[in-house]
Write an enzyme that holds these catalytic residues in place. Sequence first.
Site, short mmCIF file in Angstrom:
data_model
loop_
_atom_site.label_atom_id
_atom_site.label_comp_id
_atom_site.label_asym_id
_atom_site.label_seq_id
_atom_site.Cartn_x
_atom_site.Cartn_y
_atom_site.Cartn_z
N VAL A 1 -5.89 -10.94 44.61
CA VAL A 1 -7.11 -11.28 45.29
C VAL A 1 -8.28 -11.44 44.40
O VAL A 1 -8.65 -10.53 43.70
CB VAL A 1 -7.42 -10.39 46.29
CG1 VAL A 1 -8.58 -10.85 47.34
CG2 VAL A 1 -6.18 -10.28 47.33
N CYS A 2 -9.00 -12.69 44.53
CA CYS A 2 -10.32 -12.70 43.73
C CYS A 2 -11.46 -12.62 44.61
O CYS A 2 -11.79 -13.32 45.55
CB CYS A 2 -10.05 -14.07 42.96
SG CYS A 2 -11.83 -14.45 42.37
N LEU A 3 -11.90 -11.14 44.65
CA LEU A 3 -13.08 -10.89 45.62
C LEU A 3 -14.08 -10.14 44.72
O LEU A 3 -13.43 -9.04 44.19
CB LEU A 3 -12.54 -10.29 46.87
CG LEU A 3 -13.47 -9.79 47.83
CD1 LEU A 3 -14.14 -10.84 48.42
CD2 LEU A 3 -12.65 -8.92 48.77
N ASN B 1 -8.52 -18.11 46.97
CA ASN B 1 -8.80 -17.08 46.06
C ASN B 1 -7.83 -15.99 46.08
O ASN B 1 -7.88 -14.94 45.62
CB ASN B 1 -10.02 -16.48 46.67
CG ASN B 1 -11.00 -17.23 46.87
OD1 ASN B 1 -11.41 -17.86 48.11
ND2 ASN B 1 -11.70 -17.85 45.73
#
Lengths: 153, 150
Positions: free
Chosen positions: B87-89, B80
């Site tokens: 950041v993929c969150l 991620n």
Amino acid sequence: MFGADLDVKVPRNFRLLDELEKGERGLGDGCVSYGLMDDDTTLTYWTGTILGPLNSAFENRIYNLRIRCGSNYPESPPVVYFRTRIHLHCVDSHTGAVDPSRCAVLRGWTRQCTLETLLIELRREMTHPQNRRLQQPPEGSEFSAPSNAPSGR
Amino acid sequence: MSGHLSNRILRETERLARDPVPGISVTPHEDNARYFNVILAGPAGSPYEGGIFRLELFLPADYPMQAPRVRFLTPLYHPNIDRLGRVCLDILKDRWSPALQIRTVLLSIQALMSEPNPDDPLNNEAADLWKKDIARAKQMAQEWTTRYAK
């Protein structure tokens, strides 16, 4: 969209990430484009392209550029080189370096300027009366990269 | 409206200094109080354990209505997190709430390091390996930790 709030300064890296995302989505009419070189995590080395404007000596030619955004970007302007050979008053005819003192957008650089405005203004220089009819080098030839040019890492 | 630093940001910064979270250090830049240097300890039990990860965090003009922006400066192999450290969150995007804080964001990032989500990848290569051969994927993550985060 950049720097709309003058009091909050977006730091260099986040500003360049915004510019990267905008460039990846595609800009305006597609006459200019840019991208980050080789997943450069320092966000320093970029490539640009300019499609030569109609009714000029640059028509139908594609110009490749190298752009270096230093640690002080966007307070300080980027360093810009043409890779594709070109005759233009603001470009060094041996190295392809864009001379900041002869290029309005670099001379008057502010943090509101972007890589997009840089390329659009360079394209506009090509339509300026002093440049428009300049005889051009053979199509497709390149400047030999000088040792200090931003050609990668 | 947002030129002066909001009380909210001052309160958060003070509390982070006074009552730091173990394994997380947050230091504002001298010339920009909305911009922070962050150091995260790799979570125990994860392939990032023992690593020290540097990040940068910025509070945009309309924070806390808008989420902080976060990027890893230390490279890490994670489904991620992409090669530029983005950041993929979900809480940094559509699930952001003004009730969240810098502290909760960084704890969530630590949790993401412990529990990658390969079904919502930003690094496709790492995500594929995580699904196909998790032991090998964790070994890669460990090697990157040794190479870049120590």
